[in-house]
Write a protein that holds these residues in place. Sequence first.
Motif, PDB file in Angstrom:
ATOM      1  N   THR A  77      11.322  10.442  -2.252  1.00  0.00           N
ATOM      2  CA  THR A  77      10.866   9.225  -2.076  1.00  0.00           C
ATOM      3  C   THR A  77      10.201   8.767  -0.943  1.00  0.00           C
ATOM      4  OG1 THR A  77      12.120   8.529  -3.827  1.00  0.00           O
ATOM      5  CG2 THR A  77      11.365   6.823  -2.623  1.00  0.00           C
ATOM      6  N   VAL A  78       9.276   8.332  -0.590  1.00  0.00           N
ATOM      7  CA  VAL A  78       8.644   7.513   0.309  1.00  0.00           C
ATOM      8  C   VAL A  78       8.524   5.901   0.249  1.00  0.00           C
ATOM      9  CG1 VAL A  78       6.226   7.862  -0.104  1.00  0.00           C
ATOM     10  CG2 VAL A  78       6.896   7.712   2.383  1.00  0.00           C
ATOM     11  N   TYR A  79       8.990   5.059   1.207  1.00  0.00           N
ATOM     12  CA  TYR A  79       9.077   3.771   1.302  1.00  0.00           C
ATOM     13  C   TYR A  79       8.100   3.000   2.066  1.00  0.00           C
ATOM     14  CZ  TYR A  79      13.447   4.810  -0.929  1.00  0.00           C
ATOM     15  OH  TYR A  79      14.537   5.424  -1.692  1.00  0.00           O
ATOM     16  N   LEU A  80       7.401   1.991   1.682  1.00  0.00           N
ATOM     17  CA  LEU A  80       6.667   1.115   2.888  1.00  0.00           C
ATOM     18  C   LEU A  80       7.489  -0.280   2.772  1.00  0.00           C
ATOM     19  CD1 LEU A  80       4.291   0.996   4.549  1.00  0.00           C
ATOM     20  CD2 LEU A  80       3.122   0.075   2.561  1.00  0.00           C
ATOM     21  N   GLN A  81       8.109  -0.426   3.900  1.00  0.00           N
ATOM     22  CA  GLN A  81       8.757  -1.893   4.029  1.00  0.00           C
ATOM     23  C   GLN A  81       7.712  -2.669   4.490  1.00  0.00           C
ATOM     24  OE1 GLN A  81      11.906  -3.028   3.269  1.00  0.00           O
ATOM     25  NE2 GLN A  81      10.964  -4.913   3.777  1.00  0.00           N
ATOM     26  N   MET A  82       7.313  -3.797   3.889  1.00  0.00           N
ATOM     27  CA  MET A  82       6.220  -4.600   4.439  1.00  0.00           C
ATOM     28  C   MET A  82       6.828  -5.993   4.693  1.00  0.00           C
ATOM     29  SD  MET A  82       3.267  -3.688   1.866  1.00  0.00           S
ATOM     30  CE  MET A  82       4.015  -4.323   0.367  1.00  0.00           C
ATOM     31  N   ASN A  83       6.906  -6.474   6.063  1.00  0.00           N
ATOM     32  CA  ASN A  83       7.392  -7.784   6.326  1.00  0.00           C
ATOM     33  C   ASN A  83       6.167  -8.582   6.980  1.00  0.00           C
ATOM     34  OD1 ASN A  83       9.966  -6.854   6.148  1.00  0.00           O
ATOM     35  ND2 ASN A  83      10.132  -6.146   7.986  1.00  0.00           N
ATOM     36  N   SER A  84       6.430  -9.796   7.109  1.00  0.00           N
ATOM     37  CA  SER A  84       5.773 -10.907   7.625  1.00  0.00           C
ATOM     38  C   SER A  84       4.184 -10.872   6.972  1.00  0.00           C
ATOM     39  CB  SER A  84       5.356 -10.734   9.128  1.00  0.00           C
ATOM     40  OG  SER A  84       6.365 -10.855   9.868  1.00  0.00           O
ATOM     41  N   LEU A  85       4.118 -10.723   5.563  1.00  0.00           N
ATOM     42  CA  LEU A  85       3.167 -10.433   4.786  1.00  0.00           C
ATOM     43  C   LEU A  85       1.947 -11.505   5.116  1.00  0.00           C
ATOM     44  CD1 LEU A  85       4.708  -8.922   1.655  1.00  0.00           C
ATOM     45  CD2 LEU A  85       3.013  -7.807   2.973  1.00  0.00           C
ATOM     46  N   LYS A  86       0.848 -11.130   4.934  1.00  0.00           N
ATOM     47  CA  LYS A  86      -0.324 -12.119   5.135  1.00  0.00           C
ATOM     48  C   LYS A  86      -1.285 -12.002   3.760  1.00  0.00           C
ATOM     49  CE  LYS A  86      -0.636 -11.077  10.072  1.00  0.00           C
ATOM     50  NZ  LYS A  86      -1.399 -10.559  10.990  1.00  0.00           N
ATOM     51  N   PRO A  87      -1.970 -13.129   3.473  1.00  0.00           N
ATOM     52  CA  PRO A  87      -2.895 -13.117   2.498  1.00  0.00           C
ATOM     53  C   PRO A  87      -3.796 -11.852   2.457  1.00  0.00           C
ATOM     54  CG  PRO A  87      -2.603 -15.350   3.325  1.00  0.00           C
ATOM     55  CD  PRO A  87      -1.966 -14.327   4.009  1.00  0.00           C
ATOM     56  N   GLU A  88      -4.416 -11.378   3.585  1.00  0.00           N
ATOM     57  CA  GLU A  88      -5.122 -10.356   3.851  1.00  0.00           C
ATOM     58  C   GLU A  88      -4.676  -8.963   3.454  1.00  0.00           C
ATOM     59  OE1 GLU A  88      -4.759 -12.817   5.948  1.00  0.00           O
ATOM     60  OE2 GLU A  88      -4.622 -11.834   8.134  1.00  0.00           O
ATOM     61  N   ASP A  89      -3.179  -8.951   3.294  1.00  0.00           N
ATOM     62  CA  ASP A  89      -2.571  -7.681   2.752  1.00  0.00           C
ATOM     63  C   ASP A  89      -2.646  -7.418   1.294  1.00  0.00           C
ATOM     64  OD1 ASP A  89       0.088  -8.630   5.061  1.00  0.00           O
ATOM     65  OD2 ASP A  89      -1.509  -6.993   5.429  1.00  0.00           O
ATOM     66  N   THR A  90      -3.304  -8.479   0.378  1.00  0.00           N
ATOM     67  CA  THR A  90      -3.144  -8.464  -0.742  1.00  0.00           C
ATOM     68  C   THR A  90      -4.220  -7.381  -1.353  1.00  0.00           C
ATOM     69  OG1 THR A  90      -2.990 -10.688  -1.247  1.00  0.00           O
ATOM     70  CG2 THR A  90      -4.296  -9.728  -3.091  1.00  0.00           C
ATOM     71  N   ALA A  91      -3.529  -6.480  -2.189  1.00  0.00           N
ATOM     72  CA  ALA A  91      -4.220  -5.299  -2.351  1.00  0.00           C
ATOM     73  C   ALA A  91      -3.862  -4.407  -3.489  1.00  0.00           C
ATOM     74  CB  ALA A  91      -4.653  -4.289  -0.888  1.00  0.00           C
ATOM     75  N   MET A  92      -4.279  -3.433  -3.941  1.00  0.00           N
ATOM     76  CA  MET A  92      -3.587  -2.379  -4.892  1.00  0.00           C
ATOM     77  C   MET A  92      -3.200  -1.368  -3.898  1.00  0.00           C
ATOM     78  SD  MET A  92      -2.714  -1.619  -7.711  1.00  0.00           S
ATOM     79  CE  MET A  92      -3.695  -2.220  -9.160  1.00  0.00           C
ATOM     80  N   TYR A  93      -1.829  -1.075  -3.882  1.00  0.00           N
ATOM     81  CA  TYR A  93      -1.174  -0.082  -2.993  1.00  0.00           C
ATOM     82  C   TYR A  93      -1.137   1.224  -3.471  1.00  0.00           C
ATOM     83  CZ  TYR A  93      -0.659  -3.602   0.824  1.00  0.00           C
ATOM     84  OH  TYR A  93      -0.914  -4.357   1.756  1.00  0.00           O
ATOM     85  N   TYR A  94      -1.717   2.184  -2.868  1.00  0.00           N
ATOM     86  CA  TYR A  94      -1.376   3.766  -3.435  1.00  0.00           C
ATOM     87  C   TYR A  94      -0.643   4.599  -2.565  1.00  0.00           C
ATOM     88  CZ  TYR A  94      -5.186   2.275  -6.464  1.00  0.00           C
ATOM     89  OH  TYR A  94      -6.204   1.283  -7.108  1.00  0.00           O
ATOM     90  N   CYS A  95       0.096   5.469  -3.433  1.00  0.00           N
ATOM     91  CA  CYS A  95       0.899   6.587  -2.462  1.00  0.00           C
ATOM     92  C   CYS A  95       0.107   7.705  -2.762  1.00  0.00           C
ATOM     93  CB  CYS A  95       2.267   6.729  -3.216  1.00  0.00           C
ATOM     94  SG  CYS A  95       3.293   8.056  -2.605  1.00  0.00           S
ATOM     95  N   ALA A  96      -0.055   8.541  -1.861  1.00  0.00           N
ATOM     96  CA  ALA A  96      -0.937   9.904  -1.678  1.00  0.00           C
ATOM     97  C   ALA A  96      -0.401  10.760  -1.069  1.00  0.00           C
ATOM     98  CB  ALA A  96      -2.330   9.452  -1.408  1.00  0.00           C
ATOM     99  N   LYS A  97      -0.673  11.958  -1.431  1.00  0.00           N
ATOM    100  CA  LYS A  97      -0.129  13.192  -0.393  1.00  0.00           C
ATOM    101  C   LYS A  97      -1.518  13.816  -0.373  1.00  0.00           C
ATOM    102  CE  LYS A  97       2.039  17.614  -1.311  1.00  0.00           C
ATOM    103  NZ  LYS A  97       2.524  17.764   0.495  1.00  0.00           N
ATOM    104  N   ASP A  98      -1.521  14.334   1.051  1.00  0.00           N
ATOM    105  CA  ASP A  98      -2.287  15.363   1.518  1.00  0.00           C
ATOM    106  C   ASP A  98      -3.982  14.596   1.434  1.00  0.00           C
ATOM    107  OD1 ASP A  98      -0.779  18.023   0.483  1.00  0.00           O
ATOM    108  OD2 ASP A  98      -0.476  17.020   2.426  1.00  0.00           O
ATOM    109  N   ALA A  99      -4.007  13.276   1.511  1.00  0.00           N
ATOM    110  CA  ALA A  99      -5.313  12.592   1.353  1.00  0.00           C
ATOM    111  C   ALA A  99      -6.290  12.532   2.557  1.00  0.00           C
ATOM    112  CB  ALA A  99      -4.825  11.061   0.902  1.00  0.00           C
TER     113      ALA A  99
END
Length: 124
Positions: A77-99
């Motif tokens: 498993t890989v994680y993404l800890q996101m702090n101090s979120l901003k409205p411009e961080d609004t998005a669909m977030y994708y996990c990818a390998k070797d992209a």
Amino acid sequence: EVQLVESGGDSVQAGGSLRLSCTASGFTWNESGMGWYRQAPGHTCELVSRFSSGGSAVYADSVKGRFTISQDNAKNTVYLQMNSLKPEDTAMYYCAKDAELDGGSCLSQEFGYWGQGTLVKVSS
């Protein structure tokens, strides 16, 4: 078959935090090449953070100091800890390998293995 399953997306207020998870299967686990990408409405797919071939973390300038990528090798498993979120961080977030981004949407990328995404909404 390589499978990547994301979770953790939610709606939060600006300044809040979220942790995204991506659990992988179908290949011999190695965090090298694993990463997080995002696509906001009307925008192309962009890198958020990934592990380089040497295992070091790379971040987009827009998230440096706020987001942290990490992994749990025992859980594939890989994680993404996101702090101090901003409205411009609004998005669909994708996990990818070797992209390798080639413009366009995340799900139309020719290279790499991609999950289906998890939605993050940040309100002001």
